[in-house]
Design a protein around this motif. Structure first.
Motif, PDB file in Angstrom:
ATOM      1  N   LYS A 177       0.823  -1.214   0.000  1.00  0.00           N
ATOM      2  CA  LYS A 177       0.000   0.000   0.000  1.00  0.00           C
ATOM      3  C   LYS A 177       0.856   1.261   0.000  1.00  0.00           C
ATOM      4  CE  LYS A 177      -4.028  -2.145   2.161  1.00  0.00           C
ATOM      5  NZ  LYS A 177      -4.924  -2.222   3.355  1.00  0.00           N
ATOM      6  N   ILE A 178       1.959   1.230   0.711  1.00  0.00           N
ATOM      7  CA  ILE A 178       2.857   2.382   0.706  1.00  0.00           C
ATOM      8  C   ILE A 178       3.445   2.580  -0.695  1.00  0.00           C
ATOM      9  CG2 ILE A 178       5.129   3.173   1.506  1.00  0.00           C
ATOM     10  CD1 ILE A 178       4.409   2.198   4.269  1.00  0.00           C
ATOM     11  N   GLY A 179       3.806   1.483  -1.344  1.00  0.00           N
ATOM     12  CA  GLY A 179       4.359   1.574  -2.685  1.00  0.00           C
ATOM     13  C   GLY A 179       3.367   2.125  -3.693  1.00  0.00           C
ATOM     14  N   GLN A 180       2.079   1.877  -3.470  1.00  0.00           N
ATOM     15  CA  GLN A 180       1.040   2.342  -4.392  1.00  0.00           C
ATOM     16  C   GLN A 180       0.568   3.758  -4.075  1.00  0.00           C
ATOM     17  OE1 GLN A 180      -1.913  -0.717  -3.830  1.00  0.00           O
ATOM     18  NE2 GLN A 180      -0.957  -2.126  -5.294  1.00  0.00           N
ATOM     19  N   SER A 181       0.976   4.294  -2.933  1.00  0.00           N
ATOM     20  CA  SER A 181       0.459   5.588  -2.485  1.00  0.00           C
ATOM     21  C   SER A 181       1.085   6.776  -3.203  1.00  0.00           C
ATOM     22  CB  SER A 181       0.699   5.748  -0.982  1.00  0.00           C
ATOM     23  OG  SER A 181       2.092   5.884  -0.696  1.00  0.00           O
ATOM     24  N   GLY A 182       2.284   6.574  -3.759  1.00  0.00           N
ATOM     25  CA  GLY A 182       2.964   7.688  -4.402  1.00  0.00           C
ATOM     26  C   GLY A 182       3.686   8.592  -3.416  1.00  0.00           C
ATOM     27  N   ILE A 183       3.699   8.208  -2.144  1.00  0.00           N
ATOM     28  CA  ILE A 183       4.360   8.994  -1.104  1.00  0.00           C
ATOM     29  C   ILE A 183       5.733   8.397  -0.829  1.00  0.00           C
ATOM     30  CG2 ILE A 183       4.220   9.766   1.311  1.00  0.00           C
ATOM     31  CD1 ILE A 183       1.158   9.323   1.040  1.00  0.00           C
ATOM     32  N   GLU A 184       6.743   9.240  -0.748  1.00  0.00           N
ATOM     33  CA  GLU A 184       8.085   8.759  -0.442  1.00  0.00           C
ATOM     34  C   GLU A 184       8.196   8.542   1.064  1.00  0.00           C
ATOM     35  OE1 GLU A 184      12.813   9.904  -0.974  1.00  0.00           O
ATOM     36  OE2 GLU A 184      11.247  11.305  -1.610  1.00  0.00           O
ATOM     37  N   VAL A 185       8.302   7.285   1.475  1.00  0.00           N
ATOM     38  CA  VAL A 185       8.428   6.930   2.884  1.00  0.00           C
ATOM     39  C   VAL A 185       9.864   6.505   3.136  1.00  0.00           C
ATOM     40  CG1 VAL A 185       7.652   5.404   4.734  1.00  0.00           C
ATOM     41  CG2 VAL A 185       6.016   6.242   3.044  1.00  0.00           C
ATOM     42  N   LEU A 186      10.511   7.155   4.091  1.00  0.00           N
ATOM     43  CA  LEU A 186      11.912   6.884   4.390  1.00  0.00           C
ATOM     44  C   LEU A 186      12.084   5.916   5.549  1.00  0.00           C
ATOM     45  CD1 LEU A 186      13.202  10.560   4.110  1.00  0.00           C
ATOM     46  CD2 LEU A 186      13.150   8.812   2.322  1.00  0.00           C
ATOM     47  N   GLU A 187      11.120   5.919   6.465  1.00  0.00           N
ATOM     48  CA  GLU A 187      11.256   5.083   7.663  1.00  0.00           C
ATOM     49  C   GLU A 187       9.875   4.681   8.169  1.00  0.00           C
ATOM     50  OE1 GLU A 187      14.261   6.095  10.808  1.00  0.00           O
ATOM     51  OE2 GLU A 187      12.477   6.308  12.062  1.00  0.00           O
TER      52      GLU A 187
END
Length: 276
Positions: A177-187
């Motif tokens: 879901k994080i990968g599909q969100s378009g948001i850059e998550v660092l941690e």
């Protein structure tokens, strides 16, 4: 007539048995001849590898040379390889012409650096920290599983904090879901099961316990991306998305003697309010 027919069937059965026995005997004899022996690892073909080199994989086969092909158990070798954390799946087959062993592997792809134990109230590993990699399915790959030259090339941008036992049940869904969100998550901080914390390009985000609301929470967060043009990121303590229907931006507010935190409701756009 019936006796003749029965006698013919018996002879046919005996002939089939003798033929199969003879074929088996010939096969065993042929495979035990010098020409059907693995003499060194040049007769071992490795397929499907990208991170791990052939010498690294061959060293895991535990083969002694020379060895007859008949004495080699493909299933046992496959199981040995699959016990090696960087390998997710292995298939092994014997080939007679020319005599060789074909090993097909499916490697795990590290997508995050995982730190299982940290100094309290920090993101620094303690002296007994377990550091490793995670693949997209949540499989833990110890750091030392890879040779030094491979570790130098493995530098996933994503970091995950906390015990794998805590987040493994939902990791696959979370990562997808994080990968599909378009948001850059660092941690991703999973240390507190009551509050999943993300460090993103927008800022630190508190999500509360992992739940089916995550898709909605990430959707709202994506809509809040313009916040960085409206508020200095240094003023933002964290974004509270525990209730995605009523997101809050917790901001630092300097006062004469101390710093405090104020809440700014967003819908999801920032609506500035007077200090409370």
């Amino acid at each position: 007539m019936r006796r003749d027919r029965d006698f013919g069937q018996v002879l046919k059965a005996i002939w089939q048995t003798l033929s199969l026995s003879g074929l088996l005997a010939i096969t065993v004899w042929a495979m035990t001849r010098p020409n059907w022996v693995l003499r060194d690892n040049r007769q071992v073909a490795i397929e499907g590898n990208s991170l791990l080199s052939k010498p690294v994989i061959v060293s895991r086969l535990a083969l002694a040379y020379p060895q007859s092909l008949l004495q080699i158990s493909p299933m046992a070798i496959a199981q040995t390889l699959e016990s090696y954390p960087p390998i997710a799946d292995a298939k092994v087959a014997r080939r007679l012409f020319p005599p060789s062993l074909i090993v097909q592997v499916q490697e795990r792809t590290p997508v995050a650096v995982a730190i299982a134990r940290l100094i309290p109230n920090s993101s620094t590993p303690d002296s007994k920290a377990s550091v490793g990699f995670l693949d997209s399915q949540g499989a833990w790959i110890p750091f030392e599983s890879y040779p030094a030259q491979v570790r130098q090339r493995l530098k996933p941008q994503l970091k995950v904090l906390g015990s794998p036992e805590t987040y493994r049940p939902y990791w696959s869904s979370l990562y997808q879901k994080i990968g599909q969100s378009g948001i850059e998550v660092l941690e991703i901080d999973c240390q507190d099961p009551r509050n999943l914390v993300l460090k993103t390009e927008i800022g630190t985000v508190h999500l509360g316990p992992y739940s089916e609301r995550l898709t909605k929470q990430l959707h709202v967060l994506a809509q809040m991306s313009p916040i960085s043009t409206q508020i200095n990121s240094r003023q933002i303590a964290y974004i509270d998305l525990k209730n995605p229907a009523a997101p809050l931006v917790q901001m630092y507010q300097k006062e004469p003697e101390e710093s405090s935190v104020q809440s700014v409701p967003t819908n999801p756009k920032i609506i500035k309010s007077n200090p409370q």
